[in-house]
Design a protein around this motif. Sequence first.
Motif, mmCIF file in Angstrom:
data_model
loop_
_atom_site.group_PDB
_atom_site.id
_atom_site.type_symbol
_atom_site.label_atom_id
_atom_site.label_comp_id
_atom_site.label_asym_id
_atom_site.label_seq_id
_atom_site.Cartn_x
_atom_site.Cartn_y
_atom_site.Cartn_z
ATOM 1 N N LEU A 4 12.469 -66.428 -35.239
ATOM 2 C CA LEU A 4 12.724 -67.195 -36.451
ATOM 3 C C LEU A 4 12.492 -68.665 -36.099
ATOM 4 O O LEU A 4 13.210 -69.228 -35.277
ATOM 5 C CB LEU A 4 14.159 -66.975 -36.934
ATOM 6 N N LYS A 5 11.470 -69.265 -36.713
ATOM 7 C CA LYS A 5 11.108 -70.638 -36.374
ATOM 8 C C LYS A 5 10.687 -71.356 -37.642
ATOM 9 O O LYS A 5 9.611 -71.106 -38.189
ATOM 10 C CB LYS A 5 9.964 -70.646 -35.354
ATOM 11 N N SER A 6 11.548 -72.244 -38.145
ATOM 12 C CA SER A 6 11.234 -72.927 -39.397
ATOM 13 C C SER A 6 12.118 -74.163 -39.568
ATOM 14 O O SER A 6 13.276 -74.181 -39.139
ATOM 15 C CB SER A 6 11.450 -71.981 -40.586
ATOM 16 N N ASP A 7 11.550 -75.168 -40.221
ATOM 17 C CA ASP A 7 12.320 -76.339 -40.641
ATOM 18 C C ASP A 7 12.643 -76.281 -42.129
ATOM 19 O O ASP A 7 13.207 -77.222 -42.676
ATOM 20 C CB ASP A 7 11.540 -77.619 -40.330
ATOM 21 N N ASN A 8 12.270 -75.176 -42.766
ATOM 22 C CA ASN A 8 12.494 -74.993 -44.204
ATOM 23 C C ASN A 8 13.702 -74.077 -44.406
ATOM 24 O O ASN A 8 13.650 -72.883 -44.082
ATOM 25 C CB ASN A 8 11.241 -74.391 -44.843
ATOM 26 N N GLU A 9 14.791 -74.604 -44.952
ATOM 27 C CA GLU A 9 16.022 -73.830 -45.096
ATOM 28 C C GLU A 9 15.820 -72.551 -45.895
ATOM 29 O O GLU A 9 16.488 -71.535 -45.637
ATOM 30 C CB GLU A 9 17.096 -74.679 -45.790
ATOM 31 N N SER A 10 14.905 -72.565 -46.837
ATOM 32 C CA SER A 10 14.712 -71.384 -47.680
ATOM 33 C C SER A 10 14.186 -70.198 -46.876
ATOM 34 O O SER A 10 14.272 -69.055 -47.319
ATOM 35 C CB SER A 10 13.758 -71.700 -48.832
ATOM 36 N N ASP A 11 13.648 -70.460 -45.679
ATOM 37 C CA ASP A 11 13.129 -69.381 -44.840
ATOM 38 C C ASP A 11 14.237 -68.567 -44.172
ATOM 39 O O ASP A 11 13.990 -67.446 -43.713
ATOM 40 C CB ASP A 11 12.207 -69.932 -43.750
ATOM 41 N N PRO A 19 3.877 -61.660 -39.468
ATOM 42 C CA PRO A 19 4.937 -62.169 -40.336
ATOM 43 C C PRO A 19 5.577 -61.058 -41.149
ATOM 44 O O PRO A 19 4.894 -60.141 -41.620
ATOM 45 C CB PRO A 19 4.202 -63.165 -41.236
ATOM 46 N N THR A 20 6.894 -61.119 -41.310
ATOM 47 C CA THR A 20 7.606 -60.162 -42.135
ATOM 48 C C THR A 20 8.916 -60.790 -42.587
ATOM 49 O O THR A 20 9.191 -61.958 -42.280
ATOM 50 C CB THR A 20 7.855 -58.847 -41.364
ATOM 51 N N ARG A 21 9.716 -60.034 -43.316
ATOM 52 C CA ARG A 21 11.013 -60.521 -43.784
ATOM 53 C C ARG A 21 12.066 -59.483 -43.442
ATOM 54 O O ARG A 21 11.799 -58.284 -43.428
ATOM 55 C CB ARG A 21 11.006 -60.777 -45.298
ATOM 56 N N ASP A 22 13.281 -59.967 -43.199
ATOM 57 C CA ASP A 22 14.381 -59.071 -42.895
ATOM 58 C C ASP A 22 15.665 -59.717 -43.401
ATOM 59 O O ASP A 22 15.655 -60.871 -43.863
ATOM 60 C CB ASP A 22 14.461 -58.800 -41.385
ATOM 61 N N GLY A 23 16.770 -58.976 -43.283
ATOM 62 C CA GLY A 23 18.027 -59.497 -43.784
ATOM 63 C C GLY A 23 17.926 -59.788 -45.263
ATOM 64 O O GLY A 23 17.311 -59.049 -46.033
ATOM 65 N N ALA A 24 18.511 -60.915 -45.676
ATOM 66 C CA ALA A 24 18.480 -61.334 -47.079
ATOM 67 C C ALA A 24 17.315 -62.296 -47.297
ATOM 68 O O ALA A 24 17.497 -63.456 -47.679
ATOM 69 C CB ALA A 24 19.799 -61.977 -47.473
ATOM 70 N N GLY A 25 16.093 -61.812 -46.988
ATOM 71 C CA GLY A 25 14.895 -62.612 -47.239
ATOM 72 C C GLY A 25 14.564 -63.617 -46.165
ATOM 73 O O GLY A 25 13.943 -64.646 -46.448
ATOM 74 N N MET A 59 25.065 -65.118 -40.004
ATOM 75 C CA MET A 59 24.799 -66.019 -41.112
ATOM 76 C C MET A 59 24.515 -67.426 -40.590
ATOM 77 O O MET A 59 25.193 -67.911 -39.673
ATOM 78 C CB MET A 59 25.985 -66.034 -42.079
ATOM 79 N N PRO A 60 23.497 -68.094 -41.142
ATOM 80 C CA PRO A 60 23.056 -69.380 -40.587
ATOM 81 C C PRO A 60 24.078 -70.488 -40.724
ATOM 82 O O PRO A 60 24.828 -70.557 -41.694
ATOM 83 C CB PRO A 60 21.789 -69.687 -41.404
ATOM 84 N N LEU A 61 24.086 -71.352 -39.709
ATOM 85 C CA LEU A 61 24.859 -72.583 -39.731
ATOM 86 C C LEU A 61 23.894 -73.715 -40.040
ATOM 87 O O LEU A 61 22.921 -73.917 -39.319
ATOM 88 C CB LEU A 61 25.543 -72.810 -38.386
ATOM 89 N N LEU A 62 24.134 -74.421 -41.095
ATOM 90 C CA LEU A 62 23.192 -75.434 -41.561
ATOM 91 C C LEU A 62 23.036 -76.552 -40.538
ATOM 92 O O LEU A 62 24.002 -77.101 -40.020
ATOM 93 C CB LEU A 62 23.664 -76.014 -42.895
ATOM 94 N N ASP A 63 21.781 -76.866 -40.222
ATOM 95 C CA ASP A 63 21.447 -77.969 -39.323
ATOM 96 C C ASP A 63 20.306 -78.748 -39.965
ATOM 97 O O ASP A 63 19.137 -78.430 -39.785
ATOM 98 C CB ASP A 63 21.053 -77.435 -37.947
#
Length: 279
Positions: A40-47, A11-17, A102-106
């Motif tokens: 990148l695999k998450s159902d949590n938008e904050s990720d 696990p690590t972080r990149d981009g803007a967190g 940049m993410p598209l909200l789903d």
Amino acid sequence: MKVIRSQKAYPTRDGAGVNISRIAGFDGKSLDPYLMIDELKSDNESDYMGGFPAHPHRGIETFTYIRKGGFEHQDQMGNKKAIRGGDVQWMSTGRGVVHSEMPLLDEDNGMHGFQIWLNMPAKDKMRSPKYQDSLEFGIPKLTNSEQAELRALAGTWVMDSNRIEGAIQGLAGDGAIADVILPPLSETILDVSMYGKVLVYVHTGGLLNTEFTEGYLLEVLPTELLTLKASTKGLGVLVLAGQPINEKIAHMGPFVMNTQAQLHEAVRDYQQGKFGDIV
């Protein structure tokens, strides 16, 4: 299949967190012609909602595959594309690219996708950048009698004696990438003998009667048929193949060149605005 070695994504972080799982091979040998696999695999938008604001690259190719959710890609070449579930996008950065993702909200599906880096041979690192995506024609697919599905993302594949050409062609190191999805306790066979390096990354479920579940990368012997057998939870793998470039690399953040002097030149050129800007 014969497993030569295995490793687990960390696990690590990149981009803007953005929280990701990473396999890195910046030694220029362990993954060659690949350099990095980020999942990148998450159902949590904050990720992931911070995304990847504008940043440069030189000397590599980036390959993005979205399984669910989406990102908007934008670059200094004028490309502005929504890359959503089932899409791939490839940039051969050459002498320089500036791009953002940049993410598209789903809200219903969350996010699951990959960015894969490939090394470029020294002779190509300063050529003009190139861009391709699958938005117009989609991703070709094969399905066998056990309902195993191969999504041919890039390159050429042979599954159960059936040949298929991927959505994107011309990757560095003759790179080929496929997403193979198997129902529980099913199997399929890939002929990967045309490649010198073959990697299998488990993103869903696991391989039958092994410890290899989500997050494991396996390097397998390409001279043997690649037999994939799904556990009771099914199986989803990215298979990455290609021909090793076998060149010394120098790596600094978003730049991968062959010498330290070339890295310093890349930083200087970017700081002087020679890569261009996203308009």
